[in-house]
Design an enzyme around this catalytic site. Structure first.
Site, PDB file in Angstrom:
ATOM      1  N   GLU A   1      69.085  43.815  28.918  1.00 29.80           N
ATOM      2  CA  GLU A   1      67.856  44.556  28.667  1.00 29.80           C
ATOM      3  C   GLU A   1      67.859  45.001  27.217  1.00 29.80           C
ATOM      4  OE1 GLU A   1      67.585  47.605  31.644  1.00 29.80           O
ATOM      5  OE2 GLU A   1      67.396  46.121  33.254  1.00 29.80           O
TER       6      GLU A   1
ATOM      7  N   HIS B   1      60.768  39.113  38.782  1.00 22.85           N
ATOM      8  CA  HIS B   1      61.360  38.204  37.787  1.00 22.85           C
ATOM      9  C   HIS B   1      62.852  38.022  38.026  1.00 22.85           C
ATOM     10  CE1 HIS B   1      58.482  37.150  34.454  1.00 22.85           C
ATOM     11  NE2 HIS B   1      57.731  37.884  35.253  1.00 22.85           N
TER      12      HIS B   1
ATOM     13  N   GLY C   1      49.227  32.484  29.373  1.00 18.01           N
ATOM     14  CA  GLY C   1      48.554  33.716  29.735  1.00 18.01           C
ATOM     15  C   GLY C   1      49.365  34.495  30.742  1.00 18.01           C
TER      16      GLY C   1
ATOM     17  N   ARG D   1      65.447  34.234  39.088  1.00 14.58           N
ATOM     18  CA  ARG D   1      66.593  33.677  38.372  1.00 14.58           C
ATOM     19  C   ARG D   1      67.773  33.455  39.295  1.00 14.58           C
ATOM     20  NH1 ARG D   1      64.749  37.700  34.916  1.00 14.58           N
ATOM     21  NH2 ARG D   1      66.493  39.111  35.277  1.00 14.58           N
TER      22      ARG D   1
ATOM     23  N   SER E   1      57.400  32.205  32.380  1.00  6.40           N
ATOM     24  CA  SER E   1      58.803  32.610  32.558  1.00  6.40           C
ATOM     25  C   SER E   1      59.571  31.561  33.347  1.00  6.40           C
ATOM     26  CB  SER E   1      58.885  33.959  33.274  1.00  6.40           C
ATOM     27  OG  SER E   1      58.272  34.959  32.488  1.00  6.40           O
TER      28      SER E   1
ATOM     29  N   SER F   1      50.771  35.760  34.053  1.00  3.94           N
ATOM     30  CA  SER F   1      51.014  35.105  35.353  1.00  3.94           C
ATOM     31  C   SER F   1      50.712  33.608  35.334  1.00  3.94           C
ATOM     32  CB  SER F   1      50.203  35.802  36.456  1.00  3.94           C
ATOM     33  OG  SER F   1      50.609  37.144  36.574  1.00  3.94           O
TER      34      SER F   1
ATOM     35  N   THR G   1      62.784  42.147  27.599  1.00  9.91           N
ATOM     36  CA  THR G   1      62.254  43.191  26.725  1.00  9.91           C
ATOM     37  C   THR G   1      61.424  44.210  27.491  1.00  9.91           C
ATOM     38  OG1 THR G   1      60.288  41.900  26.188  1.00  9.91           O
ATOM     39  CG2 THR G   1      62.210  41.645  24.734  1.00  9.91           C
TER      40      THR G   1
END
Length: 192
Positions: free
Chosen positions: A82, A70, A31, A74, A37, A33, A55
């Protein structure tokens, strides 16, 4: 005589010939949050070089902040691309350059396809093209997607339609995937 492995096969006269290994495809569902990721980044492991294919588009201030958050998750060894619409084209052109690829996320990709005029009945063709392009790489490919079917039935017709399209795409990719992981509150449940 050597024993054939996944990356080699024995041909006539006992000679080895290298065969092409296909990508390993992993679907990471959850779902909003939920931690999907982060889970995908962790599942990618230490393979390098690695690409993060985003995306999402910063079409408003809130989305721009979400993208920055986000990016901070990383490590610097991730190359960020992108690619809001042409995922299959990106995989065909650049997919062979990486050992691990995270695509985040399919739900935004579907929304972007719709915004470019792709009709619901044509989405399946785009998914087929994407899956073919992914399988031609030799990378570990992790596709992140939202599970939209756990909540209430949306009131609006277009929201119900989008939920149904996304659900069908998730089912199709899950059937094709080598692994499927479901993320709930940052916890991973391996479904396949």
């Amino acid at each position: 005589m050597p024993v054939p492995t996944r990356s080699t096969k024995i041909v006539k006269r006992g000679m080895k010939k290298t065969s092409r290994r296909r990508a390993k495809l992993v679907l990471v569902l959850g779902g909003a949050s939920s931690g999907k990721s982060q889970a995908a980044l962790e599942l990618a492991g230490n393979a390098a070089p690695k690409a993060f294919v985003a995306t999402g588009q910063a079409l408003d201030r809130e989305m721009a902040e979400r993208i920055r958050r986000h990016q901070r998750m990383r490590s610097p060894d991730w190359e960020t691309m992108e690619v809001p619409v042409d995922l299959a084209g990106w995989f065909r052109k650049q997919g062979q350059e990486y050992r691990a690829i995270v695509v985040d996320c399919l739900t935004l990709w579907l929304s972007n396809l719709g915004a470019t005029g792709v009709r619901d009945d044509a989405v399946n063709d785009h998914v087929t093209d994407l899956l073919r392009a992914i399988r031609r790489t030799q990378a570990l490919v992790l596709l992140v997607s939202n599970e939209l079917g756990l909540g209430l039935v949306p009131l609006g017709r277009s929201a119900r339609r989008f939920r149904d399209v996304a659900g069908r795409v998730n089912q199709r990719i899950a059937a094709e995937a080598d692994e499927v992981h479901f993320i709930v509150s940052g916890q991973t449940l391996r479904l396949k």
